[in-house]
Design an enzyme around this catalytic site. Structure first.
Site, PDB file in Angstrom:
ATOM      1  N   GLY A 154       2.973   6.492   7.764  1.00  0.00           N
ATOM      2  CA  GLY A 154       4.319   6.819   7.290  1.00  0.00           C
ATOM      3  C   GLY A 154       5.336   5.771   7.729  1.00  0.00           C
ATOM      4  O   GLY A 154       6.367   5.587   7.099  1.00  0.00           O
ATOM      5  N   ASN A 155       5.057   5.060   8.840  1.00  0.00           N
ATOM      6  CA  ASN A 155       5.901   3.933   9.248  1.00  0.00           C
ATOM      7  C   ASN A 155       5.701   2.734   8.319  1.00  0.00           C
ATOM      8  O   ASN A 155       6.499   1.806   8.306  1.00  0.00           O
ATOM      9  CB  ASN A 155       5.557   3.469  10.672  1.00  0.00           C
ATOM     10  CG  ASN A 155       6.376   4.167  11.737  1.00  0.00           C
ATOM     11  OD1 ASN A 155       5.855   4.924  12.534  1.00  0.00           O
ATOM     12  ND2 ASN A 155       7.677   3.908  11.727  1.00  0.00           N
ATOM     13  N   SER A 156       4.626   2.745   7.570  1.00  0.00           N
ATOM     14  CA  SER A 156       4.280   1.617   6.712  1.00  0.00           C
ATOM     15  C   SER A 156       5.437   1.178   5.838  1.00  0.00           C
ATOM     16  O   SER A 156       6.037   1.994   5.148  1.00  0.00           O
ATOM     17  CB  SER A 156       3.122   2.000   5.795  1.00  0.00           C
ATOM     18  OG  SER A 156       1.945   1.989   6.512  1.00  0.00           O
ATOM     19  N   HIS A 206       0.819  -1.220   0.000  1.00  0.00           N
ATOM     20  CA  HIS A 206       0.000   0.000   0.000  1.00  0.00           C
ATOM     21  C   HIS A 206       0.855   1.274   0.000  1.00  0.00           C
ATOM     22  O   HIS A 206       0.314   2.367  -0.148  1.00  0.00           O
ATOM     23  CB  HIS A 206      -1.024  -0.020   1.141  1.00  0.00           C
ATOM     24  CG  HIS A 206      -0.500   0.296   2.503  1.00  0.00           C
ATOM     25  ND1 HIS A 206      -0.229  -0.658   3.447  1.00  0.00           N
ATOM     26  CD2 HIS A 206      -0.198   1.472   3.086  1.00  0.00           C
ATOM     27  CE1 HIS A 206       0.207  -0.088   4.548  1.00  0.00           C
ATOM     28  NE2 HIS A 206       0.241   1.209   4.345  1.00  0.00           N
ATOM     29  N   LEU A 249      -6.203 -23.687   0.880  1.00  0.00           N
ATOM     30  CA  LEU A 249      -6.192 -25.144   0.907  1.00  0.00           C
ATOM     31  C   LEU A 249      -7.298 -25.684   0.003  1.00  0.00           C
ATOM     32  O   LEU A 249      -7.322 -26.855  -0.337  1.00  0.00           O
ATOM     33  CB  LEU A 249      -6.400 -25.622   2.354  1.00  0.00           C
ATOM     34  CG  LEU A 249      -6.298 -27.111   2.647  1.00  0.00           C
ATOM     35  CD1 LEU A 249      -4.898 -27.625   2.358  1.00  0.00           C
ATOM     36  CD2 LEU A 249      -6.670 -27.399   4.095  1.00  0.00           C
ATOM     37  N   GLY A 250      -8.228 -24.821  -0.370  1.00  0.00           N
ATOM     38  CA  GLY A 250      -9.409 -25.294  -1.089  1.00  0.00           C
ATOM     39  C   GLY A 250     -10.436 -25.860  -0.136  1.00  0.00           C
ATOM     40  O   GLY A 250     -11.345 -26.572  -0.535  1.00  0.00           O
ATOM     41  N   ASP A 267       0.311  -7.516   1.559  1.00  0.00           N
ATOM     42  CA  ASP A 267       0.681  -6.119   1.712  1.00  0.00           C
ATOM     43  C   ASP A 267       2.200  -5.936   1.710  1.00  0.00           C
ATOM     44  O   ASP A 267       2.745  -5.217   2.543  1.00  0.00           O
ATOM     45  CB  ASP A 267       0.062  -5.526   2.989  1.00  0.00           C
ATOM     46  CG  ASP A 267       0.106  -3.998   2.988  1.00  0.00           C
ATOM     47  OD1 ASP A 267       0.359  -3.426   1.902  1.00  0.00           O
ATOM     48  OD2 ASP A 267      -0.091  -3.401   4.046  1.00  0.00           O
ATOM     49  N   ILE A 327      -2.190  -0.559  11.874  1.00  0.00           N
ATOM     50  CA  ILE A 327      -2.456  -0.229  13.274  1.00  0.00           C
ATOM     51  C   ILE A 327      -3.940  -0.340  13.549  1.00  0.00           C
ATOM     52  O   ILE A 327      -4.763  -0.261  12.636  1.00  0.00           O
ATOM     53  CB  ILE A 327      -1.982   1.202  13.637  1.00  0.00           C
ATOM     54  CG1 ILE A 327      -2.597   2.250  12.708  1.00  0.00           C
ATOM     55  CG2 ILE A 327      -0.463   1.290  13.611  1.00  0.00           C
ATOM     56  CD1 ILE A 327      -2.235   3.681  13.083  1.00  0.00           C
TER      57      ILE A 327
END
Lengths: 341, 602
Positions: free
Chosen positions: B199-201, B88, B258-259, B119, B219
């Site tokens: 911003g830490n992302s 993101h 796993l289906g 992500d 978070i």
């Protein structure tokens, strides 16, 4: 004076921090695991806007007595309790103490890990602490509850509210720098870094004065007597008469007439009678539990708060006329307002 | 604010007074002793912590989006400049971005791979071959109570390119966080009370020794808006490492399923609630009602644990699964299916916003639970102008459908295939092959791989796979051995032009063993092959050929090879299908045929 005491506490804090035996990582992990085993996840009423349907509690007896904050969560018929090992039980409310915002539940189990209420601790500002709770219900089943670290920022008197809800507890609290003011955290525990019980994480409220959200814990010492009384059955339900502040002034409360109403948990809590004090005027007038007060001195009672407004205006010697609804019946009673004790 | 004053009334007042009294005497003692001295051990611990943080800081990346439109953080993981961040953070940023390090320099960086579900994104910083990089830790060893620190670019404060440090405690491990929007599921993640903020992302979470244990990305927020309130989540670095080679492939990678769905029983067991009949797990024998015992080596006691494990593996990995039915335990190896259809993962520029209403701008971590209605964070603008492409690096970004950056796939393909020269280029080779050998050291085998058919004489029985028809399970029970051999011929002889698809997938543990192998995928009609290569040197060691998407493959492993021209040819082929070994084929000779005559080639 105030500044002087603050400074003093700061000094002590430094001593505490410096004198704190440094724990190896494994020791802290062990402490955390031990505490987590005594903390339970609670699921009950709620789920409406800003009212979480989950919370936290902790075991205080091997037979399954659980302490938590008295909140809307307990309004459900049954409260679901999930132990740290993932086992699920239905909890019964053994008793509540509205003045301390306290509730004790009981589950049908035995040999449970629990906190020993005779082995608690008191610390001063700057003491390092751990806070345990199922904040944001991150943990489910046998997953351990969340742990946060922080220090005691201050020990201070608390006056706080949320919206129009005034926190009933009036004693001193631990103010902490860990963010515990979150959904689900209330009823969790604050401990020392060695795992000794310090207090109970409070519900989400703001300071009356500054309106900031408060991160605090009610010291266990302030609750211990009430918890023991509730467990032993000395006070089965809340007994506000015993805790009435001496010489409280200004207006009247339902208890002055022998009425205990339901806790004020939502914006418009209907004015239901929870219990009628034995031998009281209300009992003599024939009022009963579950009666709904609909009119007071001719005013329509929307909620506990409108009733409170009417009671606040009373003076000794006035009449208080109440109309209550019981099943499909409307019953009218009239009290003579007594002189305050 | 609360008053810093002691209650001196009744009840708790007494205890407080006692405290105060004790405190007074302590205070007096201090004032006699002079200024407070901090014990040496505390000072040492502090300087150790500072040293670890200083060591970690050079690997921390500040990512700035085009036109000051947000940004985030990242962390370098090797000297060649590969850096991990959040999906993101780079989403919608185009192929190139600017990244800052704490040496004060701004570097060009190119997008490499994307993992929208996890992500995670991989980028590569350019211009150096000696980038500082983080030491990779083991997130499985992290425990609640460990002290950790996050570094990054919260609130985009790092305009001087010096990362912000926030210190905290691990609040929980193996946390499961439900998907936010379409993708972005956080499984098996680390929960920390270190302050993670917008911003830490994408930035690193380090343990106390400065090893990289997670990628901060999410978070919990509620009434106070999009700022940290004590619960942040980091993607475990072990999950990232599972996906790393997949990300290096330049693709948009998929997670696994796993289906089957599972549900928990009141007594704590976890059982299969539904299972797809076309899933590999079903073919290995898993059925509705079976109780899961363990999955990928970890015991299963809750649905979350199951989802946690599933979430850390890429599509296509084979993991062990144990289940119990009527008291009897069964151990199987299951290849994991893709979580999404391929088209689902392709970013659609014209997608209506309601398809993923919680997609956020690049600045902030994804939030969960309670999206703040008063959220002022910048939404992603589809017409966002891209960073000007640096001309010397322009060749390093190749747009292709289903790829984040096809340039890196082309590079990886070249590397892995470097040991396999294209036989078509060699003068002797033709596309008419004759193979002779024995099956299981007893039955003589004679094989003809021709342009229009594959024919086999095994012992006394003949079988033929016509190549103008769909590939079939011939000989029966092999999963399509003749088709597989035809694919092998083309893979060695003329792979560049023959296959409809040929790409580098990434790496995975070779099914049934711990050996990590590079994987190349080919498709031709409905036939898909996975080609396995050693990672220490580019050597083909086997392949799986599936007749169609939902079929058990014909699994072929090379036990010995013989030199053949510039490359090698398998001498012994171990053949397996479904749950059973089929046979061991030893090849004695490979001959290239021309239209009329034979040309021997030992």
């Amino acid at each position: 004076m105030t500044r002087w005491i603050c400074g003093l506490w700061l000094c002590l804090g430094l001593i505490c921090a410096a004198g704190e035996p440094t724990l190896a990582a494994e020791d802290v992990q062990d402490v955390i695991q031990t505490v987590q085993s005594k903390v339970v996840k609670l699921y009950g009423a709620g789920g409406l806007k800003n009212l979480a349907s989950y919370g936290t509690g902790f075991l205080v007896s091997p037979q399954g007595h659980i302490v938590t904050v008295w909140s809307h969560l307990l309004d459900a018929d049954t409260v679901s309790v999930v132990l740290s090992d993932g086992r699920r039980f239905f909890g019964q409310v053994v008793g509540t103490d509205s003045r301390l915002d306290l509730a004790v539940l009981k589950i049908d189990a035995d040999h449970l890990p629990c906190f020993d209420l005779s082995q608690t601790a008191v610390v001063g500002p700057a003491a390092p602490v751990l806070a345990f709770s199922n904040v944001f219900k991150v943990a489910v089943g046998d997953e351990p509850v969340s742990v946060m670290h922080g220090v005691v920022s201050a020990k201070a008197d608390l006056s706080a509210r949320r919206g129009r809800y005034q926190l009933p507890y009036r004693g001193w609290v631990y103010v902490i720098d860990a963010v515990t003011n979150n959904p689900g955290a209330a009823g969790g525990v604050l401990t020392t870094r060695q795992g000794a019980l310090l207090g109970v994480l409070g519900r989400e409220v703001r300071s009356d004065e500054s309106h900031v959200w408060l991160n605090y814990a009610v010291p266990i010492g302030e609750l211990k007597g009430a918890i023991e009384d509730l467990i032993s059955g000395k006070s089965r339900r809340q007994d506000p008469l015993a805790n009435l502040p001496a010489g409280s002034d200004g207006g009247y409360a339902p208890i002055d007439f022998g009425l205990v109403l339901v806790p004020d948990v939502v914006f418009r809590t209907p004015a239901y009678v929870e219990t009628v004090v034995e031998g009281s005027e209300a009992e003599k007038q024939g009022l009963r539990a579950d009666d709904l007060i609909v009119f007071a001195n001719g005013e329509l009672v929307h909620s506990l708060r409108t009733l409170d407004a009417v009671l606040q205006k009373l003076a000794p010697g006035d009449d208080l006329q109440l109309v209550v609804r019981r099943e499909n019946e409307l019953i009218s009673v009239t009290f003579r307002v007594p002189r305050k004790k | 604010m609360v008053s810093c004053r002691f209650r001196t009334g009744f009840q708790g007042g007494l205890a407080a007074c006692l405290c105060l009294y004790q405190c007074l005497s302590v205070w007096q003692a201090i004032s006699l002793a002079g200024p407070v001295t901090v014990p040496e051990s505390v000072l040492q611990a502090e300087s150790r912590r500072i040293a670890v943080m200083q060591q970690a800081a050079p690997a921390v990346v500040a990512i700035f989006a085009a036109e000051g439109n947000g940004g985030g953080s990242g962390v370098l993981i090797d000297a060649s400049g590969f850096a991990v961040t959040n999906f993101h953070v780079v989403q919608g940023q185009g192929g190139f971005m600017k990244c800052g390090l704490n040496d004060g320099r701004l570097y060009d960086a190119v997008l490499v791979g994307l993992d929208p579900t996890g992500d995670v994104a991989l980028i590569r910083l350019l211009g150096r071959t000696d980038f500082p990089h983080a030491k990779i830790g083991n997130s499985d060893q992290v425990r609640a109570g460990d002290m950790v620190f996050a570094m990054g670019n919260p609130f985009l404060l790092a305009t001087d390119l010096q990362p912000t440090v926030t210190y905290g405690m691990v609040s929980g491990v193996q946390r499961y966080q439900y998907p936010a929007g379409t993708f972005l599921e956080y499984t098996d993640c680390l929960q920390v009370d270190a302050s993670i903020n917008p911003g830490n992302s994408g930035g690193p979470l380090f343990n106390a020794s400065g090893e990289l244990i997670g990628i901060n990305g999410r978070i919990s927020v509620e009434k106070r808006g999009r700022v940290n309130v004590g619960a942040g989540y980091a993607i475990s670095i072990n999950q990232v490492m599972n996906f790393l080679d997949h990300l290096k492939s330049g693709r948009i990678v998929d997670h696994a399923t796993l289906g089957a769905t599972v549900t928990s029983l009141p007594d704590g067991g976890v059982v299969v609630a539904h299972i797809l009949e076309n899933s590999p797990a079903y073919r290995r024998g898993l059925r509705r009602g079976d109780e899961l015992v363990s999955f990928a080596g970890r015991p299963i006691r809750s649905v979350n644990q199951f989802k946690n494990i599933l979430g850390i593996y890429p599509k296509g990995w084979t993991v062990p699964l144990s289940y119990r039915r009527e008291g009897e335990r069964h151990d199987i190896q299951v290849r994991l299916m893709g979580l999404h259809r391929r088209a689902e993962l392709i970013p659609d520029e014209d997608a209506p916003p309601e398809e993923d209403p919680r997609r956020k701008g690049p600045e902030g971590p994804e939030e969960k639970d309670h999206p703040a209605p008063d959220d002022h964070s910048p939404e992603m603008k589809p017409d966002l102008k891209k960073v000007e492409v640096p001309s010397q690096y322009a060749h390093m970004f190749v747009e292709r459908r289903e790829y984040a950056n096809a340039y890196f796939n082309d590079q990886a393909l070249k590397r892995v295939l470097s040991g396999l020269s294209d036989w078509k280029a060699s003068a002797q080779a033709t596309d008419r092959w004759m193979l002779t050998g024995t099956l299981n050291d007893t039955q003589p085998v004679d094989l003809r791989l021709l342009p229009d058919a594959v024919a086999a004489k095994i012992g006394g029985s003949f079988s033929v796979q016509k190549l103008n028809e769909d590939f079939q399970d011939i000989p029966s029970g092999t999963g399509g051995l003749l088709g597989a051999l035809d694919q092998l011929k083309h893979f060695l002889y003329d792979r560049e032009n023959y296959f409809s698809e040929l790409y580098y997938l990434g790496s995975e543990p070779l099914p049934g063993s711990q050996q990590r192998v590079d994987v190349i995928i080919t498709t031709k009609q409905l036939m898909t092959c996975r080609w396995y290569f050693r990672r220490d040197k580019p050597e083909l060691i086997g392949f799986d050929a599936s007749l169609e998407e939902d079929a058990d493959p014909c699994e072929i492993r090379f036990e010995a090879t013989i030199p053949a021209g510039k490359t090698v040819f398998p001498k012994i082929l171990k053949i397996r299908h479904g749950d059973a070994d089929w046979g061991r084929l030893t090849l004695d000779a490979l001959q290239f045929l021309t239209e009329s005559k034979t040309e021997a080639q030992k």
